[in-house]
Scaffold this motif. Structure first.
Motif, PDB file in Angstrom:
ATOM      1  N   LEU A 100      55.208  32.796  40.849  1.00 26.96           N
ATOM      2  CA  LEU A 100      55.461  33.800  39.814  1.00 26.96           C
ATOM      3  C   LEU A 100      56.422  33.257  38.759  1.00 26.96           C
ATOM      4  N   ILE A 101      57.430  32.554  39.177  1.00 28.24           N
ATOM      5  CA  ILE A 101      58.373  31.940  38.232  1.00 28.24           C
ATOM      6  C   ILE A 101      57.639  30.950  37.335  1.00 28.24           C
ATOM      7  N   GLN A 102      56.779  30.156  37.933  1.00 25.35           N
ATOM      8  CA  GLN A 102      56.005  29.187  37.154  1.00 25.35           C
ATOM      9  C   GLN A 102      55.093  29.901  36.144  1.00 25.35           C
ATOM     10  N   ALA A 103      54.492  31.001  36.542  1.00 23.67           N
ATOM     11  CA  ALA A 103      53.630  31.764  35.638  1.00 23.67           C
ATOM     12  C   ALA A 103      54.431  32.305  34.453  1.00 23.67           C
ATOM     13  N   CYS A 104      55.651  32.758  34.727  1.00 20.91           N
ATOM     14  CA  CYS A 104      56.517  33.267  33.655  1.00 20.91           C
ATOM     15  C   CYS A 104      56.862  32.160  32.673  1.00 20.91           C
ATOM     16  N   GLN A 105      57.148  30.990  33.201  1.00 16.50           N
ATOM     17  CA  GLN A 105      57.505  29.863  32.347  1.00 16.50           C
ATOM     18  C   GLN A 105      56.339  29.453  31.452  1.00 16.50           C
ATOM     19  N   GLY A 106      55.113  29.714  31.915  1.00 20.64           N
ATOM     20  CA  GLY A 106      53.934  29.402  31.115  1.00 20.64           C
ATOM     21  C   GLY A 106      53.533  30.517  30.167  1.00 20.64           C
ATOM     22  N   ASN A 107      54.290  31.631  30.197  1.00 22.80           N
ATOM     23  CA  ASN A 107      53.978  32.796  29.346  1.00 22.80           C
ATOM     24  C   ASN A 107      52.515  33.215  29.473  1.00 22.80           C
ATOM     25  N   ASP A 108      52.033  33.229  30.709  1.00 22.67           N
ATOM     26  CA  ASP A 108      50.625  33.517  30.990  1.00 22.67           C
ATOM     27  C   ASP A 108      50.530  34.843  31.743  1.00 22.67           C
ATOM     28  N   LYS A 109      50.111  35.874  31.032  1.00 16.06           N
ATOM     29  CA  LYS A 109      50.071  37.222  31.599  1.00 16.06           C
ATOM     30  C   LYS A 109      49.126  37.313  32.798  1.00 16.06           C
ATOM     31  N   GLU A 110      47.945  36.764  32.681  1.00 14.99           N
ATOM     32  CA  GLU A 110      46.975  36.831  33.779  1.00 14.99           C
ATOM     33  C   GLU A 110      47.506  36.086  35.013  1.00 14.99           C
ATOM     34  N   TYR A 111      48.086  34.933  34.785  1.00 11.88           N
ATOM     35  CA  TYR A 111      48.681  34.148  35.870  1.00 11.88           C
ATOM     36  C   TYR A 111      49.832  34.932  36.508  1.00 11.88           C
ATOM     37  N   CYS A 112      50.616  35.618  35.692  1.00 16.45           N
ATOM     38  CA  CYS A 112      51.713  36.445  36.215  1.00 16.45           C
ATOM     39  C   CYS A 112      51.176  37.548  37.122  1.00 16.45           C
ATOM     40  N   PHE A 113      50.104  38.207  36.688  1.00 10.82           N
ATOM     41  CA  PHE A 113      49.509  39.260  37.515  1.00 10.82           C
ATOM     42  C   PHE A 113      49.018  38.702  38.853  1.00 10.82           C
ATOM     43  N   ARG A 114      48.344  37.556  38.828  1.00  8.31           N
ATOM     44  CA  ARG A 114      47.838  36.955  40.063  1.00  8.31           C
ATOM     45  C   ARG A 114      48.992  36.544  40.980  1.00  8.31           C
ATOM     46  N   ALA A 115      50.019  35.941  40.403  1.00 12.39           N
ATOM     47  CA  ALA A 115      51.167  35.513  41.200  1.00 12.39           C
ATOM     48  C   ALA A 115      51.925  36.711  41.767  1.00 12.39           C
ATOM     49  N   LEU A 116      52.042  37.764  40.972  1.00  7.79           N
ATOM     50  CA  LEU A 116      52.707  38.974  41.460  1.00  7.79           C
ATOM     51  C   LEU A 116      51.896  39.591  42.594  1.00  7.79           C
ATOM     52  N   TYR A 117      50.578  39.620  42.450  1.00  9.98           N
ATOM     53  CA  TYR A 117      49.721  40.157  43.502  1.00  9.98           C
ATOM     54  C   TYR A 117      49.907  39.352  44.792  1.00  9.98           C
ATOM     55  N   TRP A 118      49.934  38.029  44.668  1.00  6.32           N
ATOM     56  CA  TRP A 118      50.125  37.168  45.830  1.00  6.32           C
ATOM     57  C   TRP A 118      51.490  37.432  46.473  1.00  6.32           C
ATOM     58  N   THR A 119      52.510  37.566  45.643  1.00  4.68           N
ATOM     59  CA  THR A 119      53.859  37.831  46.154  1.00  4.68           C
ATOM     60  C   THR A 119      53.906  39.174  46.876  1.00  4.68           C
ATOM     61  N   LYS A 120      53.299  40.193  46.284  1.00  5.41           N
ATOM     62  CA  LYS A 120      53.254  41.511  46.932  1.00  5.41           C
ATOM     63  C   LYS A 120      52.517  41.436  48.265  1.00  5.41           C
ATOM     64  N   ASN A 121      51.427  40.686  48.290  1.00  4.52           N
ATOM     65  CA  ASN A 121      50.641  40.554  49.506  1.00  4.52           C
ATOM     66  C   ASN A 121      51.439  39.856  50.609  1.00  4.52           C
ATOM     67  N   GLU A 122      52.103  38.771  50.263  1.00  2.00           N
ATOM     68  CA  GLU A 122      52.926  38.064  51.246  1.00  2.00           C
ATOM     69  C   GLU A 122      54.084  38.943  51.717  1.00  2.00           C
ATOM     70  N   TYR A 123      54.677  39.673  50.789  1.00  3.27           N
ATOM     71  CA  TYR A 123      55.767  40.577  51.150  1.00  3.27           C
ATOM     72  C   TYR A 123      55.262  41.670  52.100  1.00  3.27           C
ATOM     73  N   SER A 124      54.079  42.205  51.824  1.00  2.00           N
ATOM     74  CA  SER A 124      53.514  43.265  52.657  1.00  2.00           C
ATOM     75  C   SER A 124      53.342  42.788  54.105  1.00  2.00           C
ATOM     76  N   LYS A 125      52.848  41.566  54.275  1.00  2.00           N
ATOM     77  CA  LYS A 125      52.716  40.996  55.629  1.00  2.00           C
ATOM     78  C   LYS A 125      54.088  40.852  56.286  1.00  2.00           C
ATOM     79  N   LEU A 126      55.049  40.358  55.517  1.00  2.51           N
ATOM     80  CA  LEU A 126      56.407  40.181  56.029  1.00  2.51           C
ATOM     81  C   LEU A 126      57.034  41.520  56.392  1.00  2.51           C
ATOM     82  N   ARG A 127      56.844  42.514  55.538  1.00  2.00           N
ATOM     83  CA  ARG A 127      57.446  43.828  55.774  1.00  2.00           C
ATOM     84  C   ARG A 127      56.973  44.411  57.108  1.00  2.00           C
ATOM     85  N   ARG A 128      55.700  44.278  57.424  1.00  2.00           N
ATOM     86  CA  ARG A 128      55.198  44.784  58.706  1.00  2.00           C
ATOM     87  C   ARG A 128      55.906  44.088  59.878  1.00  2.00           C
ATOM     88  N   LYS A 129      56.110  42.799  59.759  1.00  2.00           N
ATOM     89  CA  LYS A 129      56.810  42.066  60.826  1.00  2.00           C
ATOM     90  C   LYS A 129      58.285  42.459  60.872  1.00  2.00           C
TER      91      LYS A 129
END
Length: 147
Positions: A100-129
């Motif tokens: 997500l940080i890398q996507a921000c540095q590239g000023n790429d909105k679509e990349y930011c959305f994908r990276a944020l989705y991935w981060t949310k997904n990984e967080y969701s798995k972690l939160r359950r544990k």
């Protein structure tokens, strides 16, 4: 006997998270702080991290959804989350947050959305544990206190 069993189950659960690469040595350091600081330190640290993450995800989603994204602001928030995630030892979330940080540095909105989705997904798995860890830790505290 019940306390020893519960501690063993807890240790095995955390070890499985470590073996899967979900948490790092930093998480073991967090667990060690329990004895040094207070009995419910782990529960409080996990709860605080999860509340922060949920609020951050709402904020980042709003920020990235704007017609004109303030990438500097999104990057600053992502870096703060990366730091907190590193401290708690959440390895998979940390890796996705770096994306997500890398996507921000590239000023790429679509990349930011994908990276944020991935981060949310990984967080969701972690939160359950983490929810399981909190339940187990509360049982251990109750047993230690004779409840």
């Amino acid at each position: 006997m019940a306390l020893a069993l519960q501690r063993s189950l807890f240790h095995n659960f955390v070890q499985s998270m470590f073996d899967e690469g979900i948490v790092s040595d930093e998480f073991y350091q967090l667990l060690a702080m329990k004895d040094a600081i207070r009995q419910d330190y782990v529960v409080r640290a996990i709860t605080s991290y999860c509340i922060y993450a949920q609020n951050l995800f709402s904020h980042l989603t709003d920020q990235i959804s704007q017609p004109e994204v303030d990438y500097h602001q999104v990057d600053a928030s992502a870096r703060e989350f990366y730091a907190r995630t590193s401290i708690i030892g959440a390895e998979h979330v940390k890796l996705s947050c770096a994306e997500l940080i890398q996507a921000c540095q590239g000023n790429d909105k679509e990349y930011c959305f994908r990276a944020l989705y991935w981060t949310k997904n990984e967080y969701s798995k972690l939160r359950r544990k983490f929810e399981t860890i909190v339940q187990m830790e509360r049982k251990i505290i109750d047993l230690e206190n004779g409840h």
